[in-house]
Design a protein around this motif. Sequence first.
Motif, short mmCIF file in Angstrom:
data_model
loop_
_atom_site.label_atom_id
_atom_site.label_comp_id
_atom_site.label_asym_id
_atom_site.label_seq_id
_atom_site.Cartn_x
_atom_site.Cartn_y
_atom_site.Cartn_z
N PRO A 53 -2.96 -44.14 -7.82
CA PRO A 53 -3.68 -43.97 -6.56
C PRO A 53 -3.14 -44.87 -5.45
N PHE A 54 -3.50 -44.57 -4.24
CA PHE A 54 -3.00 -45.24 -3.04
C PHE A 54 -3.14 -46.75 -3.13
N ARG A 55 -4.26 -47.24 -3.64
CA ARG A 55 -4.55 -48.67 -3.65
C ARG A 55 -3.58 -49.47 -4.52
N GLU A 56 -2.85 -48.80 -5.41
CA GLU A 56 -1.95 -49.51 -6.31
C GLU A 56 -0.53 -49.67 -5.76
N PRO A 58 2.23 -51.54 -3.90
CA PRO A 58 2.31 -53.00 -3.75
C PRO A 58 1.89 -53.53 -2.38
N VAL A 59 2.32 -52.88 -1.30
CA VAL A 59 1.94 -53.36 0.03
C VAL A 59 0.42 -53.36 0.18
N VAL A 60 -0.22 -52.29 -0.26
CA VAL A 60 -1.67 -52.18 -0.16
C VAL A 60 -2.36 -53.18 -1.09
N ALA A 61 -1.91 -53.24 -2.32
CA ALA A 61 -2.55 -54.11 -3.31
C ALA A 61 -2.45 -55.58 -2.94
N GLN A 62 -1.29 -55.99 -2.43
CA GLN A 62 -1.11 -57.40 -2.06
C GLN A 62 -2.04 -57.83 -0.94
N TRP A 63 -2.22 -56.96 0.04
CA TRP A 63 -3.10 -57.31 1.15
C TRP A 63 -4.57 -57.21 0.75
N ARG A 64 -4.90 -56.29 -0.14
CA ARG A 64 -6.29 -56.25 -0.62
C ARG A 64 -6.62 -57.53 -1.38
N GLU A 65 -5.67 -58.00 -2.16
CA GLU A 65 -5.87 -59.27 -2.88
C GLU A 65 -6.02 -60.42 -1.89
N ALA A 66 -5.21 -60.41 -0.84
CA ALA A 66 -5.29 -61.46 0.17
C ALA A 66 -6.66 -61.49 0.82
N PHE A 67 -7.24 -60.32 1.05
CA PHE A 67 -8.53 -60.25 1.73
C PHE A 67 -9.69 -60.70 0.83
N THR A 68 -9.44 -60.91 -0.47
CA THR A 68 -10.48 -61.45 -1.34
C THR A 68 -10.55 -62.98 -1.25
N LYS A 69 -9.61 -63.60 -0.57
CA LYS A 69 -9.54 -65.07 -0.50
C LYS A 69 -10.38 -65.66 0.62
N PHE A 70 -10.96 -64.81 1.47
CA PHE A 70 -11.77 -65.31 2.56
C PHE A 70 -12.89 -64.32 2.85
#
Length: 224
Positions: A53-56, A58-70
Amino acid sequence: MIIDNEFWELFPDATIYSLVAKRLNNNDEDTAFYEQLLSAAEKEAQQYIQTEPFRENPVVAQWREAFTKFKTKKGARSSIEALLKRVSQGKELGTINPLVDIYNSMSLKHGVPCGGEDLNAMDGELHLGVAKGGEQFLPLGAEEDAPALTGEVIYYDQTGAICRCFNWREAQRTMLTENTTNAVLIIESINAEQSKRAKEAIEELQQLINDRFGVETTSSTFKK
């Protein structure tokens, strides 16, 4: 631009690139040029959305992970994810104004978040940092204030927030318009692989603006 220590504590491997362009004429009516620029970038962007799926991707997944940090508003996503989502759905990007069209094309081509602000509309120095909470923010297209959340990554000046959640949401106050003459453009990366693409993007962005507008630009790189 000043990047606060609180940002580096969250993202020690980030590299932020900025480009200042002055004495611009952002009212170029050659829409065909910008339509072609965006169309070519949409084709280049296919390389970043090869996975289902789209969320997997790398560009999408890396930024989604980043957005969990704040702290984020529910549903907030990186600007590059929003652009790639449109491309994945077969939706063409319409032209907005030359500077916005140029940075959107660089964002898609290189798979990195890009944004831009009107320097003349800012109140003091531009910062990238972490919100204390309550910073004034009137989103693009809105009629009511939507203050920044405590702990949210924001761009801000002395008046309030300029962009929320990196450059997820733009403020009306400093947005680029056809009347913009002095601008700062920003490209974000949070790891070494992204930084390589972001560096290529800022260099191409600078060359394109120099050639298209016939102005001198100044680039800067920010690392911890």
